[in-house]
Design a protein around this motif. Sequence first.
Motif, PDB file in Angstrom:
ATOM      1  N   UNK A 104       0.829  -1.204   0.000  1.00 45.90           N
ATOM      2  CA  UNK A 104       0.000   0.000   0.000  1.00 45.90           C
ATOM      3  C   UNK A 104       0.864   1.255   0.000  1.00 45.90           C
ATOM      4  N   UNK A 105       1.918   1.273   0.825  1.00 47.63           N
ATOM      5  CA  UNK A 105       2.816   2.430   0.878  1.00 47.63           C
ATOM      6  C   UNK A 105       3.481   2.677  -0.472  1.00 47.63           C
ATOM      7  N   UNK A 106       3.895   1.598  -1.143  1.00 52.21           N
ATOM      8  CA  UNK A 106       4.530   1.749  -2.456  1.00 52.21           C
ATOM      9  C   UNK A 106       3.538   2.269  -3.485  1.00 52.21           C
ATOM     10  N   UNK A 107       2.293   1.794  -3.415  1.00 51.51           N
ATOM     11  CA  UNK A 107       1.274   2.273  -4.355  1.00 51.51           C
ATOM     12  C   UNK A 107       0.974   3.751  -4.136  1.00 51.51           C
ATOM     13  N   UNK A 108       0.865   4.166  -2.885  1.00 47.28           N
ATOM     14  CA  UNK A 108       0.622   5.573  -2.580  1.00 47.28           C
ATOM     15  C   UNK A 108       1.804   6.417  -3.044  1.00 47.28           C
ATOM     16  N   UNK A 109       2.997   5.932  -2.800  1.00 46.15           N
ATOM     17  CA  UNK A 109       4.198   6.655  -3.225  1.00 46.15           C
ATOM     18  C   UNK A 109       4.256   6.790  -4.750  1.00 46.15           C
ATOM     19  N   UNK A 110       3.950   5.701  -5.450  1.00 51.90           N
ATOM     20  CA  UNK A 110       3.949   5.746  -6.917  1.00 51.90           C
ATOM     21  C   UNK A 110       2.877   6.700  -7.426  1.00 51.90           C
ATOM     22  N   UNK A 111       1.698   6.676  -6.806  1.00 55.23           N
ATOM     23  CA  UNK A 111       0.627   7.589  -7.197  1.00 55.23           C
ATOM     24  C   UNK A 111       1.047   9.034  -7.007  1.00 55.23           C
ATOM     25  N   UNK A 112       1.659   9.332  -5.853  1.00 46.61           N
ATOM     26  CA  UNK A 112       2.087  10.710  -5.591  1.00 46.61           C
ATOM     27  C   UNK A 112       3.167  11.144  -6.581  1.00 46.61           C
ATOM     28  N   UNK A 113       4.068  10.215  -6.911  1.00 41.53           N
ATOM     29  CA  UNK A 113       5.124  10.546  -7.871  1.00 41.53           C
ATOM     30  C   UNK A 113       4.537  10.828  -9.246  1.00 41.53           C
ATOM     31  N   UNK A 114       3.560  10.044  -9.641  1.00 36.14           N
ATOM     32  CA  UNK A 114       2.916  10.243 -10.943  1.00 36.14           C
ATOM     33  C   UNK A 114       2.167  11.576 -10.959  1.00 36.14           C
ATOM     34  N   UNK A 115       1.485  11.883  -9.866  1.00 33.87           N
ATOM     35  CA  UNK A 115       0.715  13.144  -9.799  1.00 33.87           C
ATOM     36  C   UNK A 115       1.635  14.369  -9.820  1.00 33.87           C
ATOM     37  N   UNK A 116       2.872  14.207  -9.348  1.00 39.24           N
ATOM     38  CA  UNK A 116       3.810  15.337  -9.328  1.00 39.24           C
ATOM     39  C   UNK A 116       4.599  15.486 -10.630  1.00 39.24           C
TER      40      UNK A 116
END
Length: 119
Positions: A104-116
């Motif tokens: 879950x942490x990796x998915x959230x991190x990847x999502x935030x990276x994509x959004x930025x």
Amino acid sequence: MSVGMIDTSRIEAMVAQLKAAAARATPGGANPVGEGALQAKPATGAVDFQSALKSSLDQVNEVQLQSKKLADRFEMGDPSVSLSDAMISLQKSSIAFQQTVQVRNKLVSAYQEIMNMGI
């Protein structure tokens, strides 16, 4: 191999685990997740990311329920359950939960990276 701050070997290992979970979730054990699995509309019989993730979460939940039942049986004095069996079961459920939290942490991190990312 790392690209920026992303460790691709861990991502590949996680994708392989999700594919294995998806294969276990489909009737017949066929692995419908292939190279075309990233299409916007999955083909008939293909398992999408949501169902693979749900299957993984259901498996973690089942492990936790089984370990709780085993621990309860030990606490009630069931002679067929040893302390070591109960403790090993509880550790397995703990590790499965920790793995789920890390995914879950990796998915959230990847999502935030994509959004930025800039367009």
